[in-house]
Scaffold this active site. Structure first.
Site, PDB file in Angstrom:
ATOM      1  CB  SER A 159      -0.775   0.032   1.103  1.00 10.02           C
ATOM      2  OG  SER A 159      -0.204  -0.032   2.499  1.00 10.02           O
TER       3      SER A 159
ATOM      4  CG  HIS B  80      -0.921   4.030   4.310  1.00 13.38           C
ATOM      5  ND1 HIS B  80      -1.017   3.479   5.416  1.00 13.38           N
ATOM      6  CD2 HIS B  80      -0.590   2.846   3.695  1.00 13.38           C
ATOM      7  CE1 HIS B  80      -1.190   1.887   5.500  1.00 13.38           C
ATOM      8  NE2 HIS B  80      -0.650   1.804   4.306  1.00 13.38           N
TER       9      HIS B  80
END
Length: 317
Positions: free
Chosen positions: A50, A296
């Site tokens: 990811s 992230h």
């Protein structure tokens, strides 16, 4: 790394010219501005988890939808910089991917991603690989440390705090059976699997430039507000940072041993971590203020990572 923190076109068969002289200019925020440089022109295949895919960054595209792949992730930005046509670029990165998903199909919450290396062929001229965080369970590691930080806040109110307080590190150490916290073993295992994947990529695409992309700085060198942004005890900021750096060290060593190029995204992202101010950070905290999954890279981070890859291509061109 998994997006659950709740923390990776058809086959390009067109044969393109191996290299071309590309004029590129860039503004500051992660790299210098090259002028005329020699770069590969594709076909290019992007592999990873990811941190490569870019979950929650608009616009999400690609199939399966469960991979949460952005059209503004660093592979897409790099492909645009290289002037690649759609048929010359394939992005197989997928949220939640481990090294096992490079060689076998990955089931997601919304569809199945094929084995990522299946996109690599003899025609491929460029491969980027960013993976390993899910192999060591970094998502669950952060979650555990955040929970430990909540209890730490209660205890701190009773007995005060120290700069080296690290309840999460102590908990992992107590579970070790060989004098370690056990994460080192997982990092070593992940390194071996990355080596195997690099060997498979080399067999499939012997003429490709292969780059292993490390992880950017998730946490700062000092606590610097991480209790507020991430809910971590002071010493656990250092604990998690050390584990990420150790993983990056192993990825670098395995890349070099396989004749691949290691891309350092940690150095240019220093001071742009999840605990930095919103207008400079590359990594979003637990409660993102920009479009990105928690813990992230945001779009700024993906741009910085693409520039780091481009700089590495220039340096080894």
């Amino acid at each position: 790394m998994r997006t659950r923190i709740t923390l990776g076109l058809t086959a390009a068969v067109s044969c393109a010219t191996l290299v071309a002289t590309v004029a590129l200019t860039r503004s500051d925020s992660g790299g210098s501005a090259p002028s005329h440089v020699t770069l590969p022109t594709g076909p290019y295949v992007a592999l990873g988890d990811s941190y490569t895919a870019g979950p929650k960054i608009p616009a999400q595209n690609g199939r399966p939808a469960g991979c949460e792949r952005s059209d503004r992730n660093y592979p897409a930005l790099l492909a645009a910089d290289l002037g690649l046509k759609p048929a010359e670029f394939r992005d197989l990165s997928c949220s939640g991917a481990t090294t096992a998903d490079l060689l076998a199909a990955q089931s997601t919450g919304d569809g199945t991603n094929p084995a990522q290396v299946s996109a690599v062929t003899a025609a491929t001229r460029l491969v980027t690989l960013g993976i390993g965080g899910n192999d060591i369970g970094f998502s669950s590691l952060v979650t555990t440390c955040v929970k430990a930080g909540v209890f730490y806040q209660v205890e701190k109110g009773i007995r005060g705090s120290k700069a080296d307080d690290a309840p999460c590190r102590q908990w992992y150490a107590s579970r070790g059976t060989d004098g370690t916290d056990g994460i080192e073993t997982k990092i070593g295992t992940a390194g071996g699997r990355v080596s195997a994947a690099l060997g498979d990529i080399r067999r499939r695409a012997p003429r490709a430039r292969v780059l292993v992309v490390g992880y950017p700085a998730i946490l700062p060198a000092q606590d610097d507000g991480c209790q507020r942004a991430m809910g971590l005890a002071p010493g656990d900021v250092a604990f998690l940072r050390q584990k990420e750096q150790r993983l990056n060290d192993v990825l670098r060593d395995r890349a070099r041993a396989a004749g691949a190029t290691y891309v350092d995204t940690y150095t240019p992202s220093a001071g742009r971590d999840a605990c930095a101010d919103a207008d400079v950070r590359w990594i979003e905290p637990l409660a993102p203020t920009a479009a990105a999954a928690p813990v992230h890279p945001n779009e700024r981070g993906q741009l910085g990572m693409s520039r780091a890859v481009l700089d590495a291509l220039r340096a080894t061109g």
